[in-house]
Scaffold this active site. Structure first.
Site, PDB file in Angstrom:
ATOM      1  CB  CYS A 115       1.983   0.430  -0.569  1.00  0.00           C
ATOM      2  SG  CYS A 115       2.399   1.544  -1.890  1.00  0.00           S
ATOM      3  CG  HIS A 246       5.532  -0.845   0.902  1.00  0.00           C
ATOM      4  ND1 HIS A 246       5.514  -1.394  -0.362  1.00  0.00           N
ATOM      5  CD2 HIS A 246       5.314   0.484   0.745  1.00  0.00           C
ATOM      6  CE1 HIS A 246       5.281  -0.437  -1.236  1.00  0.00           C
ATOM      7  NE2 HIS A 246       5.168   0.720  -0.596  1.00  0.00           N
ATOM      8  CG  ASN A 276       6.604   1.718  -3.975  1.00  0.00           C
ATOM      9  OD1 ASN A 276       5.951   0.680  -3.956  1.00  0.00           O
ATOM     10  ND2 ASN A 276       6.247   2.811  -3.333  1.00  0.00           N
TER      11      ASN A 276
END
Ligand code: ACO
Length: 319
Positions: A115, A246, A276
């Protein structure tokens, strides 16, 4: 010395939408639980015909077009992904070929940092541009995460999604990128990983996460990263116009906004309808904020990310 500015951004999301109601049919969960615990309402799932590279290509073309820069001036391509189609050749060289910028023979390599991949790509490209080695760079965050989702695991299948985001970076006489900071702690590796033996590439592999433990470390480390970015630049939190985080969990993002004393209206949120997308989530949020007119030239942005490794970091940018 030169600085790095963002010349243009682009992104791509697959068309296929998967709602919480769809997930209620395949695992023991509810729309209410998913929204309350994560903030996700729906996600995007790539088609069989799509690949990591095909999604990266569309995002990159959009970023190049937005920058107004001749693609043949690009002197470096960095792709952040943990879901490449092949371990080698890497995604960046495939992208270089697909974009038709092979004439310059520019370096093209991937970064594997989950990420935090886009922040890492930005940090590396920034060093090349600052040193004068490169004038224009293309950086991309892209993931095909749903290919690695265990659709019987209700604690992870509700979270992940596919997509791509990109930015063209350019040397400039003023910032631009004020700072990037990246940290890592391999002691946490087992809390969030892809299952399977390192030597058996053909066995099924799934995302495994001890979500609650990841959550606690994420809030602590991201909080430290936010403070570090402000302190390094001698900036008060009031100077931040937009938080571009994020997108892993709404509660993590809210905790960062609270730390910055930033109302949620000043946070670029894409989580609700994108889930995500790992390395793609920060550039996707950045591009959406730019294209819908919220992020304007001269605004101060704080980008932050946390993910597998653990790896986490920030970028403080004047857009
Ligand atoms: N529906 C209903 N119940 C569920 C679901 C679901 N989808 N998933 C888990 N539960 C249950 C659990 O079984 C557990 O039940 P129990 O108490 O009977 O054992 C209960 O809900 C609580 O589970 P927790 O895991 O403690 O739930 P939590 O509130 O922590 O939420 C979540 C889970 C959403 C995964 C959260 O922990 C999270 O977002 N973690 C951080 C994720 C993150 O930041 N990842 C890093 C980036 S990702 C990357 O790098 C690829």
């Amino acid at each position: 010395m030169k600085y790095t500015r963002i010349a243009g951004t682009g992104s791509y999301l697959p068309a296929k939408v998967q709602t919480n109601a769809d997930l209620e049919k395949i695992v023991d969960t509810t729309d209410q639980w998913i929204i309350e615990r994560t903030g996700v309402h729906s996600r995007r799932i790539m088609e069989e015909t799509e690949t990591t590279t095909s999604m990266a290509k569309i995002a990159a073309e959009r970023a190049i077009e937005a920058s107004g820069i001749d693609k043949n001036k690009i002197g470096m391509i960095i792709v952040a992904t943990v879901t490449p189609e092949t371990l080698f050749p890497n995604t960046a060289t495939k992208l270089q070929k697909l974009l038709g910028i092979t004439a310059t023979k520019c370096p093209a390599f991937d970064i594997s940092a989950a990420c935090s991949g886009f922040i890492c790509a930005l940090s590396v490209a920034d060093q090349y541009i600052r040193s004068g080695a490169v004038e224009y760079a293309l950086i991309v965050g892209v993931e095909s995460l749903t290919k690695f989702v265990d659709w019987t695991d209700r604690s992870t299948c509700i979270l992940f999604s596919d997509g791509a985001g990109a930015a063209v970076l350019q040397a400039a006489d003023a910032p631009g990128v004020y700072s990037t900071h990246i940290h890592a702690d391999g002691d946490y590796g087992e809390l969030l990983c892809l299952s399977g033996s390192s030597y058996k590439y053909d066995e099924p592999r799934y995302i495994r996460m001890r979500g609650n433990e990841v959550f606690k470390v994420a809030v602590t480390k991201l909080g430290e990263a936010v403070d570090e970015a402000l302190a390094h630049n001698n900036l008060d939190r009031a100077a931040i116009d937009w938080l571009v985080p994020h997108q892993a969990n709404l509660r993590i993002i809210q905790a960062m906004a609270k730390r910055l004393k930033l109302p949620m209206e000043r946070v670029i949120l894409t989580l609700a309808n994108q889930g995500n997308t790992s390395a793609a989530s920060v550039p996707l949020a950045l591009d959406i904020g730019v294209r819908d007119g919220r992020i304007k030239r001269g605004d101060t942005l704080l980008l932050e990310a946390f993910g597998a490794g653990f790896i986490w970091g920030s970028a403080l940018i004047k857009y």
